[in-house]
Motif scaffolding. Structure first.
Motif, PDB file in Angstrom:
ATOM      1  N   ASN A  12       0.826  -1.209   0.000  1.00 24.30           N
ATOM      2  CA  ASN A  12       0.000   0.000   0.000  1.00 24.30           C
ATOM      3  C   ASN A  12       0.859   1.256   0.000  1.00 24.30           C
ATOM      4  OD1 ASN A  12      -2.366  -1.467  -0.018  1.00 24.30           O
ATOM      5  ND2 ASN A  12      -2.593  -1.460   2.215  1.00 24.30           N
ATOM      6  N   HIS A  15       2.312   1.691  -3.442  1.00 29.69           N
ATOM      7  CA  HIS A  15       1.272   2.106  -4.385  1.00 29.69           C
ATOM      8  C   HIS A  15       0.965   3.588  -4.232  1.00 29.69           C
ATOM      9  CE1 HIS A  15      -2.252   1.838  -6.954  1.00 29.69           C
ATOM     10  NE2 HIS A  15      -2.947   2.444  -6.017  1.00 29.69           N
ATOM     11  N   ALA A  16       0.805   4.031  -2.972  1.00 28.52           N
ATOM     12  CA  ALA A  16       0.540   5.447  -2.734  1.00 28.52           C
ATOM     13  C   ALA A  16       1.704   6.303  -3.199  1.00 28.52           C
ATOM     14  CB  ALA A  16       0.260   5.676  -1.248  1.00 28.52           C
ATOM     15  N   ASN A  17       2.932   5.822  -2.949  1.00 27.04           N
ATOM     16  CA  ASN A  17       4.102   6.576  -3.391  1.00 27.04           C
ATOM     17  C   ASN A  17       4.144   6.655  -4.915  1.00 27.04           C
ATOM     18  OD1 ASN A  17       6.976   7.710  -2.681  1.00 27.04           O
ATOM     19  ND2 ASN A  17       7.293   6.253  -4.328  1.00 27.04           N
ATOM     20  N   GLN A  18       3.790   5.557  -5.597  1.00 20.90           N
ATOM     21  CA  GLN A  18       3.819   5.551  -7.057  1.00 20.90           C
ATOM     22  C   GLN A  18       2.817   6.541  -7.635  1.00 20.90           C
ATOM     23  OE1 GLN A  18       6.109   3.741  -8.967  1.00 20.90           O
ATOM     24  NE2 GLN A  18       5.332   5.235 -10.455  1.00 20.90           N
ATOM     25  N   GLU A  19       1.660   6.647  -7.019  1.00 20.88           N
ATOM     26  CA  GLU A  19       0.672   7.631  -7.471  1.00 20.88           C
ATOM     27  C   GLU A  19       1.241   9.040  -7.358  1.00 20.88           C
ATOM     28  OE1 GLU A  19      -2.877   6.964  -5.205  1.00 20.88           O
ATOM     29  OE2 GLU A  19      -3.674   5.533  -6.671  1.00 20.88           O
ATOM     30  N   GLY A  20       1.930   9.308  -6.248  1.00 19.25           N
ATOM     31  CA  GLY A  20       2.556  10.617  -6.074  1.00 19.25           C
ATOM     32  C   GLY A  20       3.664  10.847  -7.079  1.00 19.25           C
ATOM     33  N   ASP A  22       3.898   9.557 -10.096  1.00 19.52           N
ATOM     34  CA  ASP A  22       3.280   9.806 -11.401  1.00 19.52           C
ATOM     35  C   ASP A  22       2.789  11.250 -11.490  1.00 19.52           C
ATOM     36  OD1 ASP A  22       3.765   7.180 -12.076  1.00 19.52           O
ATOM     37  OD2 ASP A  22       1.734   6.499 -11.593  1.00 19.52           O
ATOM     38  N   HIS A  23       2.244  11.750 -10.393  1.00 21.62           N
ATOM     39  CA  HIS A  23       1.771  13.142 -10.361  1.00 21.62           C
ATOM     40  C   HIS A  23       2.944  14.111 -10.498  1.00 21.62           C
ATOM     41  CE1 HIS A  23      -0.947  16.426  -9.489  1.00 21.62           C
ATOM     42  NE2 HIS A  23      -0.164  16.841  -8.513  1.00 21.62           N
ATOM     43  N   GLU A  26       4.042  14.244 -14.048  1.00 24.71           N
ATOM     44  CA  GLU A  26       3.131  15.052 -14.863  1.00 24.71           C
ATOM     45  C   GLU A  26       3.514  16.527 -14.802  1.00 24.71           C
ATOM     46  OE1 GLU A  26      -0.774  14.205 -13.458  1.00 24.71           O
ATOM     47  OE2 GLU A  26      -0.798  12.155 -14.259  1.00 24.71           O
ATOM     48  N   SER A  99       7.978  10.352  -2.942  1.00 25.04           N
ATOM     49  CA  SER A  99       7.341  11.262  -3.888  1.00 25.04           C
ATOM     50  C   SER A  99       6.672  12.451  -3.197  1.00 25.04           C
ATOM     51  CB  SER A  99       6.317  10.501  -4.734  1.00 25.04           C
ATOM     52  OG  SER A  99       5.293   9.939  -3.943  1.00 25.04           O
TER      53      SER A  99
END
Length: 233
Positions: A12, A15-20, A22-23, A26, A99
């Protein structure tokens, strides 16, 4: 099979770090910035490499640095001498940047400067051969350093760092003649982990290999510029 609580928590967190991450990427893409995540064990020569890099490439590119350390701004102060923005992040007890920390650095950059003016952001991660490789920060490329003083076995003992690297710098080559170390064996062990990684032996002291490193950086920036142009069209 049920996962243990610790395993599920780790997944988890990643996963949360990967979302950050990716942001963050961007944002970099929106501004036309290429980002490198520079990683190694403590003392492998990350800051010395960045000093040499800034001394040469700031004549060609607009560069900023996000400098991670557990405490102090000693390395950040070394890099500020090159008249580039250096955003220091102290991680406390954390052995790596994540991230969310880098996101804070990105927002500082955006608040204090026009981020679209920058070509390259160098993230100098906390000295550690394990954790930084697990936590992306939004980088376009991972740069790992391994000094000849660390011996031939580190790529085998700490594989993730070397498996993830896009470029590996074997540093402190000026010391190799004085050590019981086989540089060819280091390269072979790295290739065992990652057959496609670019490997560049360098010495910040003598300048060996630095021109090859600078050319690799230029090639990455050219590639990023072409990719961004193709997205626009």
């Amino acid at each position: 099979m049920h996962q243990t609580f610790d395993a599920a928590l780790g997944i988890n967190l990643l996963h949360a770090n990967q979302e950050g991450a990716d942001h963050n990427r961007e944002h970099f893409d929106e501004w036309g910035i290429t980002c490198f995540n520079v990683m190694s064990s403590p003392g492998a020569g990350k800051t010395a490499l960045l000093e040499k890099t800034l001394a040469v490439l700031t004549n060609e590119y607009k560069i900023a640095v996000i400098e991670g350390d557990m405490t102090t701004e000693l390395d950040a102060d070394r890099l500020r001498k090159y008249n580039v923005p250096v955003i220091a992040i102290n991680t406390g007890r954390s052995c790596h940047l994540d991230s969310k920390m880098v996101s804070g650095g990105i927002h500082r950059l955006a608040n204090e400067y026009n981020p679209s003016e920058f070509d390259l952001v160098l993230v100098e991660n906390v000295g550690n051969l394990v954790c930084p490789a697990e936590f992306e920060v939004g980088e376009h490329a991972k740069v790992a350093l391994l000094s000849v003083t660390e011996g031939e076995d580190k790529p085998l003992k700490y594989p993730v760092m070397f498996q993830e690297a896009d470029c590996l710098l074997i540093t402190k080559m000026d010391l190799a003649p004085h050590l019981d170390v086989d540089v060819n064996q280091i390269i072979a062990n790295v290739r065992q982990m990652n057959p496609h990684v670019t490997i560049i032996p360098v010495s910040a002291k003598t300048g060996e290999g630095l021109d090859i490193w600078f050319d690799w950086v230029r090639s990455q920036l050219t590639k990023s510029a072409k990719q961004q142009l193709s997205v626009v069209h």
